[in-house]
Design an enzyme around this catalytic site. Structure first.
Site, mmCIF file in Angstrom:
data_model
loop_
_atom_site.group_PDB
_atom_site.id
_atom_site.type_symbol
_atom_site.label_atom_id
_atom_site.label_comp_id
_atom_site.label_asym_id
_atom_site.label_seq_id
_atom_site.Cartn_x
_atom_site.Cartn_y
_atom_site.Cartn_z
ATOM 1 N N ILE A 1 0.864 -1.181 0.000
ATOM 2 C CA ILE A 1 0.000 0.000 0.000
ATOM 3 C C ILE A 1 0.899 1.229 0.000
ATOM 4 O O ILE A 1 1.875 1.290 0.749
ATOM 5 C CB ILE A 1 -0.930 -0.024 1.232
ATOM 6 N N ASN B 1 -2.858 1.910 -11.840
ATOM 7 C CA ASN B 1 -2.931 0.544 -11.305
ATOM 8 C C ASN B 1 -3.923 -0.258 -12.141
ATOM 9 O O ASN B 1 -4.846 0.297 -12.726
ATOM 10 C CB ASN B 1 -3.433 0.612 -9.858
ATOM 11 N N HIS C 1 -6.638 -3.409 -11.626
ATOM 12 C CA HIS C 1 -7.311 -4.164 -10.569
ATOM 13 C C HIS C 1 -8.271 -5.165 -11.225
ATOM 14 O O HIS C 1 -8.992 -4.806 -12.156
ATOM 15 C CB HIS C 1 -8.086 -3.201 -9.663
ATOM 16 N N GLU D 1 -7.072 -8.246 -18.788
ATOM 17 C CA GLU D 1 -6.107 -7.308 -18.188
ATOM 18 C C GLU D 1 -4.956 -7.041 -19.144
ATOM 19 O O GLU D 1 -4.512 -5.904 -19.325
ATOM 20 C CB GLU D 1 -5.542 -7.879 -16.885
HETATM 21 C C1 GRF Z 1 -3.395 -8.977 -11.499
HETATM 22 O O1 GRF Z 1 -4.590 -9.712 -11.431
HETATM 23 C C2 GRF Z 1 -3.646 -7.525 -11.237
HETATM 24 O O2 GRF Z 1 -4.890 -7.087 -11.691
HETATM 25 C C3 GRF Z 1 -3.588 -7.443 -9.740
HETATM 26 O O3 GRF Z 1 -2.572 -8.340 -9.372
HETATM 27 C C4 GRF Z 1 -2.444 -9.350 -10.365
HETATM 28 C C5 GRF Z 1 -1.010 -9.314 -10.816
HETATM 29 O O4 GRF Z 1 -0.718 -10.327 -11.735
HETATM 30 N N1 GRF Z 1 -3.368 -6.087 -9.308
HETATM 31 P P1 GRF Z 1 0.618 -10.256 -12.584
HETATM 32 O O5 GRF Z 1 1.773 -10.198 -11.592
HETATM 33 O O6 GRF Z 1 0.571 -9.050 -13.443
HETATM 34 O O7 GRF Z 1 0.643 -11.521 -13.357
#
Ligand code: GRF
Length: 221
Positions: A94, A109, A111, A176
């Site tokens: 954090i 970030n 998420h 993502e």
């Molecule tokens: C991902 O799911 C991201 O959204 C979250 O933490 C995870 C990280 O995965 N904040 P990686 O290390 O990018 O594979």
């Protein structure tokens, strides 16, 4: 074209970092990775970054007397490297208001939920327990409150009956990897503005009344 210099902070496997590395290796991509910093010396992402010769640094929070000292070291490294945008990619510390304010609107970030739903950990478990039919992922500017801040881009991902946490996590992770590079591109192209804690994308392209699907990169409507 000026290229935006990005710093990535990781704690773990770094698959989102990898997606950003891949995007920046394309010739017309308007950003490049200046450095990857891990707070955890065992972060798997470090190897992935080293393999493509991206400068990596370990700034282990355990080596510092308090959070502020750790963040001062982070800040010094990022500044020293001329970083213009910091991407948190699975960074599990954090950050204090001091750091967040110092990098205000230059710190983003990703998420794994459709914020403001399901902030914090165990997002997929919460989504399954909540019985939602869609979850997804969000790229947002970081504010002092965890998993909070102006939303840059989101992708919706369906939840199917019988999904396990792992299956859902994998489906969301795929999204993502698509949206994080898109968000960085929008910022690098100077198209992202924050007003009254909301993001406005300048020259948003696509037909009126259309919905942009960041996963496919297509408009529909
Ligand atoms: C991902 O799911 C991201 O959204 C979250 O933490 C995870 C990280 O995965 N904040 P990686 O290390 O990018 O594979």
């Amino acid at each position: 074209m000026a290229v935006l210099k990005v710093g990535i902070l990781i704690s773990g496997r770094g698959s989102n970092m990898q997606a950003l590395i891949q995007a920046t290796s394309q010739q017309d991509y308007p950003a490049k990775i200046g450095c990857v910093i891990a707070n955890n010396p065992a972060a798997g992402g470090l190897e992935r970054a080293r393999a493509v010769k991206i400068p990596t640094h370990i700034i282990n929070h355990r080596d510092f007397k308090d959070r502020q000292a750790f963040e001062e070291a982070l800040d010094a490294k990022l500044s020293d490297k001329g970083i213009q945008l910091v991407c948190l990619a699975g960074f599990m510390r954090i950050l204090t208001p001091w750091f967040v304010e110092r990098w205000r609107d230059r710190l983003i970030n990703i998420h794994p939920s459709l914020l403001p739903a399901f902030p914090g950990l165990d997002t997929h478990k919460k989504a399954l327990q909540g019985g939602v039919k869609f979850t997804g992922c969000t790229v947002h500017f970081v504010r002092a409150e965890m998993d909070h801040g102006p939303i840059i881009i989101q992708a919706a991902v369906p939840v199917y009956q019988g999904d396990s946490e792992e299956i859902l996590a994998a489906r969301v992770l795929e999204a993502e990897h698509k949206v994080y590079p898109q968000a960085v591109r929008l910022i690098a192209e100077n198209l992202v503005n924050v007003h009254a804690e909301q993001v406005f994308i300048a020259n948003a392209i696509g037909p009126a009344n259309a919905t942009f699907n960041p996963v496919t990169g297509q408009y529909s409507g």
